[in-house]
Design a protein around this motif. Structure first.
Motif, PDB file in Angstrom:
ATOM      1  N   PHE A 141      58.369  29.053  83.664  1.00  0.00           N
ATOM      2  CA  PHE A 141      58.635  30.340  84.307  1.00  0.00           C
ATOM      3  C   PHE A 141      58.243  30.357  85.783  1.00  0.00           C
ATOM      4  O   PHE A 141      58.184  31.418  86.386  1.00  0.00           O
ATOM      5  CB  PHE A 141      57.881  31.456  83.571  1.00  0.00           C
ATOM      6  CG  PHE A 141      58.451  31.807  82.233  1.00  0.00           C
ATOM      7  CD1 PHE A 141      59.383  32.830  82.095  1.00  0.00           C
ATOM      8  CD2 PHE A 141      58.049  31.126  81.090  1.00  0.00           C
ATOM      9  CE1 PHE A 141      59.902  33.171  80.858  1.00  0.00           C
ATOM     10  CE2 PHE A 141      58.566  31.458  79.844  1.00  0.00           C
ATOM     11  CZ  PHE A 141      59.506  32.477  79.724  1.00  0.00           C
ATOM     12  N   GLY A 142      57.971  29.195  86.364  1.00  0.00           N
ATOM     13  CA  GLY A 142      57.578  29.156  87.766  1.00  0.00           C
ATOM     14  C   GLY A 142      56.107  29.455  87.970  1.00  0.00           C
ATOM     15  O   GLY A 142      55.371  29.826  87.045  1.00  0.00           O
ATOM     16  N   GLU A 143      55.635  29.268  89.211  1.00  0.00           N
ATOM     17  CA  GLU A 143      54.239  29.549  89.585  1.00  0.00           C
ATOM     18  C   GLU A 143      53.246  28.856  88.648  1.00  0.00           C
ATOM     19  O   GLU A 143      52.231  29.423  88.248  1.00  0.00           O
ATOM     20  CB  GLU A 143      53.980  31.059  89.603  1.00  0.00           C
ATOM     21  CG  GLU A 143      54.700  31.804  90.698  1.00  0.00           C
ATOM     22  CD  GLU A 143      54.129  31.540  92.085  1.00  0.00           C
ATOM     23  OE1 GLU A 143      52.925  31.265  92.186  1.00  0.00           O
ATOM     24  OE2 GLU A 143      54.906  31.600  93.054  1.00  0.00           O
ATOM     25  N   GLN A 144      53.562  27.612  88.251  1.00  0.00           N
ATOM     26  CA  GLN A 144      52.708  26.778  87.404  1.00  0.00           C
ATOM     27  C   GLN A 144      52.560  27.318  85.988  1.00  0.00           C
ATOM     28  O   GLN A 144      51.700  26.844  85.232  1.00  0.00           O
ATOM     29  CB  GLN A 144      51.315  26.596  88.033  1.00  0.00           C
ATOM     30  CG  GLN A 144      51.328  25.977  89.412  1.00  0.00           C
ATOM     31  CD  GLN A 144      49.934  25.764  89.969  1.00  0.00           C
ATOM     32  OE1 GLN A 144      48.995  25.476  89.232  1.00  0.00           O
ATOM     33  NE2 GLN A 144      49.794  25.888  91.274  1.00  0.00           N
ATOM     34  N   ALA A 145      53.370  28.287  85.598  1.00  0.00           N
ATOM     35  CA  ALA A 145      53.236  28.912  84.283  1.00  0.00           C
ATOM     36  C   ALA A 145      54.264  28.352  83.310  1.00  0.00           C
ATOM     37  O   ALA A 145      55.472  28.450  83.533  1.00  0.00           O
ATOM     38  CB  ALA A 145      53.393  30.424  84.399  1.00  0.00           C
ATOM     39  N   SER A 201      66.383  29.700  87.161  1.00  0.00           N
ATOM     40  CA  SER A 201      65.993  29.008  88.390  1.00  0.00           C
ATOM     41  C   SER A 201      64.651  29.555  88.863  1.00  0.00           C
ATOM     42  O   SER A 201      64.592  30.512  89.643  1.00  0.00           O
ATOM     43  CB  SER A 201      67.050  29.192  89.480  1.00  0.00           C
ATOM     44  OG  SER A 201      66.656  28.520  90.665  1.00  0.00           O
ATOM     45  N   PRO A 202      63.552  28.990  88.389  1.00  0.00           N
ATOM     46  CA  PRO A 202      62.222  29.517  88.720  1.00  0.00           C
ATOM     47  C   PRO A 202      61.932  29.584  90.212  1.00  0.00           C
ATOM     48  O   PRO A 202      61.201  30.478  90.650  1.00  0.00           O
ATOM     49  CB  PRO A 202      61.279  28.545  88.015  1.00  0.00           C
ATOM     50  CG  PRO A 202      62.073  28.001  86.883  1.00  0.00           C
ATOM     51  CD  PRO A 202      63.468  27.886  87.409  1.00  0.00           C
ATOM     52  N   SER A 203      62.483  28.677  90.991  1.00  0.00           N
ATOM     53  CA  SER A 203      62.213  28.712  92.437  1.00  0.00           C
ATOM     54  C   SER A 203      63.060  29.777  93.121  1.00  0.00           C
ATOM     55  O   SER A 203      62.581  30.516  93.990  1.00  0.00           O
ATOM     56  CB  SER A 203      62.488  27.342  93.054  1.00  0.00           C
ATOM     57  OG  SER A 203      63.821  26.935  92.816  1.00  0.00           O
ATOM     58  N   PRO A 255      59.538  35.958  91.934  1.00  0.00           N
ATOM     59  CA  PRO A 255      59.298  37.303  92.474  1.00  0.00           C
ATOM     60  C   PRO A 255      58.171  37.347  93.490  1.00  0.00           C
ATOM     61  O   PRO A 255      58.109  38.266  94.309  1.00  0.00           O
ATOM     62  CB  PRO A 255      58.947  38.110  91.222  1.00  0.00           C
ATOM     63  CG  PRO A 255      58.403  37.117  90.261  1.00  0.00           C
ATOM     64  CD  PRO A 255      59.162  35.852  90.513  1.00  0.00           C
ATOM     65  N   VAL A 256      57.284  36.375  93.463  1.00  0.00           N
ATOM     66  CA  VAL A 256      56.176  36.357  94.414  1.00  0.00           C
ATOM     67  C   VAL A 256      56.681  36.029  95.814  1.00  0.00           C
ATOM     68  O   VAL A 256      56.216  36.596  96.804  1.00  0.00           O
ATOM     69  CB  VAL A 256      55.098  35.341  93.969  1.00  0.00           C
ATOM     70  CG1 VAL A 256      54.004  35.212  95.028  1.00  0.00           C
ATOM     71  CG2 VAL A 256      54.493  35.752  92.633  1.00  0.00           C
ATOM     72  N   ASN A 257      57.675  35.152  95.898  1.00  0.00           N
ATOM     73  CA  ASN A 257      58.167  34.686  97.198  1.00  0.00           C
ATOM     74  C   ASN A 257      59.485  35.321  97.629  1.00  0.00           C
ATOM     75  O   ASN A 257      59.845  35.253  98.800  1.00  0.00           O
ATOM     76  CB  ASN A 257      58.318  33.163  97.168  1.00  0.00           C
ATOM     77  CG  ASN A 257      56.990  32.456  97.011  1.00  0.00           C
ATOM     78  OD1 ASN A 257      56.056  32.725  97.752  1.00  0.00           O
ATOM     79  ND2 ASN A 257      56.891  31.584  96.034  1.00  0.00           N
ATOM     80  N   ASP A 258      60.223  35.913  96.685  1.00  0.00           N
ATOM     81  CA  ASP A 258      61.511  36.541  97.043  1.00  0.00           C
ATOM     82  C   ASP A 258      61.741  37.729  96.117  1.00  0.00           C
ATOM     83  O   ASP A 258      62.456  37.638  95.119  1.00  0.00           O
ATOM     84  CB  ASP A 258      62.654  35.534  96.943  1.00  0.00           C
ATOM     85  CG  ASP A 258      63.914  36.020  97.653  1.00  0.00           C
ATOM     86  OD1 ASP A 258      64.079  37.249  97.799  1.00  0.00           O
ATOM     87  OD2 ASP A 258      64.732  35.158  98.054  1.00  0.00           O
ATOM     88  N   GLU A 259      61.149  38.836  96.480  1.00  0.00           N
ATOM     89  CA  GLU A 259      61.213  40.018  95.627  1.00  0.00           C
ATOM     90  C   GLU A 259      62.638  40.538  95.480  1.00  0.00           C
ATOM     91  O   GLU A 259      63.046  40.960  94.391  1.00  0.00           O
ATOM     92  CB  GLU A 259      60.301  41.111  96.199  1.00  0.00           C
ATOM     93  CG  GLU A 259      60.195  42.344  95.328  1.00  0.00           C
ATOM     94  CD  GLU A 259      59.174  43.332  95.852  1.00  0.00           C
ATOM     95  OE1 GLU A 259      59.296  44.524  95.530  1.00  0.00           O
ATOM     96  OE2 GLU A 259      58.260  42.893  96.584  1.00  0.00           O
ATOM     97  N   ALA A 260      63.419  40.499  96.554  1.00  0.00           N
ATOM     98  CA  ALA A 260      64.778  41.033  96.516  1.00  0.00           C
ATOM     99  C   ALA A 260      65.651  40.240  95.546  1.00  0.00           C
ATOM    100  O   ALA A 260      66.378  40.805  94.723  1.00  0.00           O
ATOM    101  CB  ALA A 260      65.380  41.018  97.913  1.00  0.00           C
TER     102      ALA A 260
END
Length: 772
Positions: free
Chosen positions: A201-205, A237-239, A243-248
């Protein structure tokens, strides 16, 4: 060979034909039909793809890598470590919204089709053919689960990861057959549960529980509708949808998921519209991975636990097997770390040595009789910034430490123990002049002999010119008299000392053998604080040495199953008799009460210990113990460059640093705190007569020949005897004297009387340095 477009790649028609071939293959697989070795698609014409029946149907769900939790002795968390941040949970512990959202966006016909969704394949085929590219895939959740199994098995090996994700027909064939097997064995609910636990799910999770904690700081069972839709949208596409880096971008993707859920009837259009208007509601938590996150300064102890796990055969016969088990995680490791002792160590270090000081300190406490490591800390924190380090200054090089530090006079009690165990009386006296050459020859191990250079003999001195004998062992230990202990080791020989050191677990930090030279009596061999603390625990436990241990128990969780793993156990063995240990404790109690270690005293609680300061003051030590605990404190420059002369440590200026002056108070404060509330115990002391210092006649015998002398009192006189053809060595109340033939008989006394540089009492003068 199909023709390519000028822009590269196959034409839409050719792509459609290729995709149609895959769909036909999928239909064949669904029907369970074995493909011929060279069929219409030529799948195995050149051995690139096995026939369907040749693919082993033995895929097993891998043990998913999870976080490992390291606990102290009271069960409190020290740190969490993982190669993949994942906590496996049951389907019932995952929000129903989350379950519906992932199915809606990833495989909306999940509950209607088998392992392969032929309708989805045809739909994707049509879409891709229309758009002239691969705009839509056709993998079911089951197929995605299989692919994730392959990725999980690949671990962190980039080659294996590439093989597990390569876009080849061969991999697709294998994936399809395993998907059929999984559908038959697991069923839909278990497949969904496994998918939600394995996917990234991204962010190392990894897995929905870790993702829920990462983005919303809550459990997966508590996710609401819009939170579930956000997480489900990330998977593609987790990257891109982070949501932490691209909220929109993440918001747009979340709303697509909500819309799809409404179209499928999972939620009403009104619920979807309301959820779309809601903010993302992020409440992220930072990844807390590794020993750098350890509490109470226990990062280095945490790292030591990891090193034990990766090196001890109890956790696997090979390095690879141990690493695999560690990386799989899911472990709960309960350690020996005592939170009270650890807090006391850190508090004392903070009070006495700043992390920005030119020198550092490291301290370790162990429990006598068990080998348990109770505390481990140092002034330079675990980290990567300024005045931080990843080198564990308390342990040996092979376990993540440095090359060690000369322990100075803290090694002398080991010499005393060897001598007493070999029959020497603690009342043994030697002339102990202020300055003398190293005696020669001295018997070493395996019939070897150490010899001083007769042309330019190596010499040593005591710390102060006022320190000269004769001394007995009690006073010589309290005052840390170098020449006494060099005479003692030359008398008994080197081998009994190195043998005693081995029995007490004392070895060089860099793994090299201890040198066979009499200078080892003065602590010239580099040791680690853990080694010295464990050695002194031998005295505290009345002669029983126990190998240090850091791990109490390990359990591994696999799904709902919890099993215990074997762990390393301390091995205790008798290093010396109780009487010898008690005698050394009596000697070292005097060091704290009346000698160089008075600043380390614990008040009404009996304690024993020894100071140590190396030549040129590159290192200073205090190692001591009570019957309950043994601890070692080292202060110095890990790079061995800054002498502790005219230096400020912890805001306090020092002309010269002594073992009793800086390490001593650190030891005192850390032990007082660690022992608070613990029972006050006393040593089993022995009677050692006080040295009268009036001289008299004494002769000692030991390995390698005779070595003795007459201390003739205030006016000199007497005679000195020293084998090895060494001029100037022992006493006769004067500077030095005695001569003998190497390997021959001991000549009679009075050959050379001690008069050189004697002064009124015939004592030798000159020389510098020394260890205390």
């Amino acid at each position: 060979m199909p023709k390519k477009r000028s822009g590269g790649g196959l034409s839409p028609l050719q792509q459609a034909a290729k995709f149609l071939g895959v769909s036909v293959l999928a239909g064949a697989v669904m029907a369970g039909i074995a493909l011929p070795a060279a069929g219409a698609l030529g799948l195995a014409a050149k051995g690139s793809v096995k026939s369907f029946d040749d693919i082993p149907a033995n895929l097993k769900s891998p043990q998913l890598s999870q976080r490992t939790t390291i606990l102290d002795a009271k069960g409190r968390q020290i740190a969490s470590v993982y190669s993949r941040d994942r906590t496996v949970v049951d389907l019932k512990d995952i929000s129903p919204y989350m379950q519906k959202a992932i199915v809606a966006i990833e495989d909306s016909r999940f509950y209607q089709h088998g392992a392969i969704d032929l309708k989805g394949v045809l739909r994707a085929l049509n879409k891709n053919a229309q758009e002239g590219g691969v705009a839509q895939g056709a993998s079911t959740l089951t197929q995605q689960l299989v692919k994730n199994y392959f990725i999980e098995e690949a671990g962190d090996d980039p080659t294996k990861v590439a093989e597990a994700t390569q876009q080849t027909l061969g991999r697709k064939v294998r994936e399809l057959k395993y998907a059929i097997q999984i559908e038959e064995q697991l069923g839909k609910k278990k497949i969904l549960e496994n998918y939600l636990n394995i996917t990234f799910f991204g962010e190392q999770a990894y897995g929905v529980e870790a993702a829920s904690e990462r983005y919303f700081s809550k459990h997966a069972k508590d996710l609401n509708l819009q939170e579930s839709a956000l997480l489900a949208g990330i998977v593609q596409s987790p990257s891109r949808y982070d949501p932490v880096n691209d909220e929109a971008e993440a918001t747009k993707r979340r709303n697509i998921v909500l819309q799809r859920m409404a179209e499928l009837g999972d939620i009403s259009p009104q619920e979807a519209a309301h959820a779309k208007r809601e903010p993302l509601g992020l409440h992220p938590s930072q990844p807390k991975n590794g020993c750098i996150t350890a509490v109470q300064g226990a990062g280095f102890f945490c790292d030591y636990v990891r090193e034990v796990f990766l090196t001890d055969p109890v956790f696997g016969k090979t390095k690879q097997a141990r690493a695999k088990l560690w990386n799989q995680g899911g472990l709960t490791i309960r350690t020996t770390l005592d939170p009270q002792a650890q807090q006391s160590v850190q508090s004392s270090i903070k009070d006495h040595v700043y992390k920005s000081d030119q020198v550092a300190t490291a301290a370790t406490i162990v429990e006598p009789g068990t080998g348990k490591i109770l505390a481990m800390g140092q002034s330079r924190p675990y980290g990567f910034g300024t005045d931080e380090t990843q080198i564990n200054l308390s342990v040996n090089q092979a376990m993540g430490g440095g090359a060690g530090y000369q322990p100075g006079s803290t090694f002398k009690p080991i010499v005393a123990a060897a001598a007493i165990e070999g029959g020497k009386s603690p009342a043994q006296q030697y002339s102990s002049p202020y300055e003398m050459p190293y005696p020669s020859p001295v018997a070493a191990c395996n019939g070897k002999v150490w010899r001083n250079d007769p042309g330019k003999p190596a010499k040593l001195t005591n710390e102060n010119e006022s320190e000269h004998g004769p001394y007995g062992m009690k006073e010589a230990t309290a005052k840390s008299v170098n020449t006494y202990y060099v005479q003692l080791i030359s008398d008994i020989g080197i081998c009994p000392v190195t043998d005693m050191a081995k029995k007490m677990g004392v070895a060089r930090a860099d793994g090299r053998p201890i040198d066979q030279a009499p200078s080892i009596a003065l602590g010239t061999q580099e040791m680690s604080p853990l080694t010295m603390a464990s050695a002194y625990a031998t005295f505290a436990s009345r002669g029983m040495y126990c190998t240090p241990v850091a791990i109490e128990s390990v359990t591994q969780t696999t799904g709902s199953r919890v099993k215990s793993l074997p762990v390393p156990r301390s091995t205790c063995s008798r290093a010396m008799s109780e009487k010898t240990a008690d005698t050394v404790s009596t000697l070292l109690k005097g060091v704290v009460e009346d000698g160089t270690g008075q600043e380390a005293g614990l008040g009404d609680r009996p304690s024993a210990g020894k100071t140590g300061t190396t030549d040129e003051r590159f290192a200073a030590w205090f190692v001591g113990y009570t019957p309950n605990m043994a601890g070692a404190v080292w202060v110095g420059d890990p790079r061995h460059q800054r002498k502790m002369i005219n230096i400020t440590i912890g805001g306090v200026p020092h002309d010269k640093v002594y073992g009793g002056e800086v390490p001593g108070p650190i030891w005192r404060d850390m032990m007082n705190g660690a022992l608070e509330g613990k029972p006050v115990e006393d040593f089993n002391l022995v009677d050692i007569p006080d040295d009268n210092g009036s001289g008299g006649n004494h002769q000692g015998q030991g390995n390698g020949g005779r070595h003795g002398g007459t201390d003739g009192g205030a006016n000199g006189g007497g005679h000195g005897q020293l084998i090895g053809g060494l001029l100037g060595g022992l006493t006769g109340g004067g500077a030095t004297g005695g001569a003998g033939d190497i390997g021959g008989t001991v000549p009679p006394g009075n050959i050379i009387q001690g008069q050189t540089n004697g002064g009124p009492n015939g004592r030798a003068v000159g020389g510098t340095g020394g260890r205390r």
